[in-house]
Design a protein around this motif. Structure first.
Motif, mmCIF file in Angstrom:
data_model
loop_
_atom_site.group_PDB
_atom_site.id
_atom_site.type_symbol
_atom_site.label_atom_id
_atom_site.label_comp_id
_atom_site.label_asym_id
_atom_site.label_seq_id
_atom_site.Cartn_x
_atom_site.Cartn_y
_atom_site.Cartn_z
ATOM 1 N N LYS A 1 -1.298 -3.299 -15.607
ATOM 2 C CA LYS A 1 -0.482 -3.964 -14.587
ATOM 3 C C LYS A 1 0.981 -3.941 -14.983
ATOM 4 O O LYS A 1 1.321 -3.861 -16.153
ATOM 5 C CB LYS A 1 -0.960 -5.397 -14.390
ATOM 6 C CG LYS A 1 -2.298 -5.452 -13.691
ATOM 7 C CD LYS A 1 -2.585 -6.811 -13.118
ATOM 8 C CE LYS A 1 -3.857 -6.725 -12.306
ATOM 9 N NZ LYS A 1 -4.261 -7.997 -11.792
ATOM 10 N N GLU B 1 3.898 -6.686 -7.831
ATOM 11 C CA GLU B 1 2.932 -6.538 -8.921
ATOM 12 C C GLU B 1 2.176 -5.246 -8.660
ATOM 13 O O GLU B 1 1.569 -5.075 -7.610
ATOM 14 C CB GLU B 1 1.966 -7.723 -8.957
ATOM 15 C CG GLU B 1 0.991 -7.645 -10.121
ATOM 16 C CD GLU B 1 0.009 -8.815 -10.138
ATOM 17 O OE1 GLU B 1 -1.186 -8.565 -10.339
ATOM 18 O OE2 GLU B 1 0.442 -9.970 -9.935
ATOM 19 N N LYS C 1 -0.590 -2.139 -10.004
ATOM 20 C CA LYS C 1 -1.745 -1.864 -10.858
ATOM 21 C C LYS C 1 -1.925 -0.353 -10.919
ATOM 22 O O LYS C 1 -1.966 0.310 -9.884
ATOM 23 C CB LYS C 1 -3.002 -2.532 -10.302
ATOM 24 C CG LYS C 1 -4.229 -2.327 -11.174
ATOM 25 C CD LYS C 1 -5.427 -3.026 -10.585
ATOM 26 C CE LYS C 1 -6.643 -2.727 -11.429
ATOM 27 N NZ LYS C 1 -7.864 -3.159 -10.781
ATOM 28 N N TRP D 1 0.393 4.031 -8.732
ATOM 29 C CA TRP D 1 0.273 2.577 -8.781
ATOM 30 C C TRP D 1 -0.054 2.049 -7.387
ATOM 31 O O TRP D 1 0.453 2.557 -6.399
ATOM 32 C CB TRP D 1 1.583 1.948 -9.251
ATOM 33 C CG TRP D 1 2.024 2.425 -10.599
ATOM 34 C CD1 TRP D 1 2.684 3.588 -10.877
ATOM 35 C CD2 TRP D 1 1.828 1.776 -11.842
ATOM 36 N NE1 TRP D 1 2.913 3.682 -12.217
ATOM 37 C CE2 TRP D 1 2.400 2.595 -12.848
ATOM 38 C CE3 TRP D 1 1.226 0.575 -12.222
ATOM 39 C CZ2 TRP D 1 2.380 2.248 -14.191
ATOM 40 C CZ3 TRP D 1 1.211 0.230 -13.562
ATOM 41 C CH2 TRP D 1 1.781 1.063 -14.537
#
Length: 187
Positions: free
Chosen positions: A50, A41, A43, A21
């Protein structure tokens, strides 16, 4: 390399929940009650999904270092794009959809940076700007002001971008490969 949850910054690549990530956004939160935490956050580097996670300062996560290598674009072969390692001269084939719509910006001999994890490609970075010729541009409508009116143009690679009214067919322009937008006229 292990780092604490409060040390995660945008751009860090983490091994989390069995996947790779990248931290997109981080925000340090200090609630009135309870301990501080870092709202992150994430991805997924493989499939693009996400995820929002909270990491406390005393939690540790595994930060991953990616190898970055320069490759030269050689040619497209069907759905495959062929690149050559600029140091070892080994060839690498990547699927066209791995690069995405930006594959249209690839030009013979262009140098790109490929991010590798355990020798497996997981990301590609094209040059920030490329110069392309405008093959089709609408004529300027009399009375339009240059302040806000852009017109559509088609480039030699088939991509469509919005350009200022003074740009005409046959001109070379500089295009941003990330935003797919007009930057300026080419010198």
């Amino acid at each position: 390399m292990k780092i604490n949850g409060n040390q995660i910054t945008p751009g860090n690549v983490l091994e989390h929940k069995g996947g790779l990530w990248v931290a997109v956004k981080t925000q340090a939160v200090k609630p009135g009650k309870g301990g501080a935490f870092n709202q992150v956050e994430l991805k997924n580097l493989i499939d693009g999904t996400k995820l929002n996670e909270r990491f406390r300062a005393d939690e540790t996560v595994e930060r991953v270092r990616l190898d970055q290598k320069d490759f030269q674009f050689l040619y497209a072969q069907g759905e495959q794009l062929v690149f050559m390692d600029t140091e070892s001269y080994e060839q690498l084939e990547l699927a066209e959809d791995f690069v995405g719509e930006r594959a249209a910006f690839l030009q013979d001999g262009m140098t790109v940076t490929v991010e590798l994890y355990d020798g497996k490609p997981i990301g590609i970075t094209l040059p920030q700007h490329v110069t392309l010729e405008v093959t089709e541009a609408d004529p300027v409508v009399k009375g339009q002001t240059a302040a806000s009116s852009y017109k559509p143009a088609i480039l030699e690679n088939g991509m469509r971008v919005m350009v200022p009214p003074f740009v005409t067919t046959g001109e070379k322009i500089v295009v941003d490969t990330n935003e797919i937008t007009y930057v300026r006229r080419a010198d």
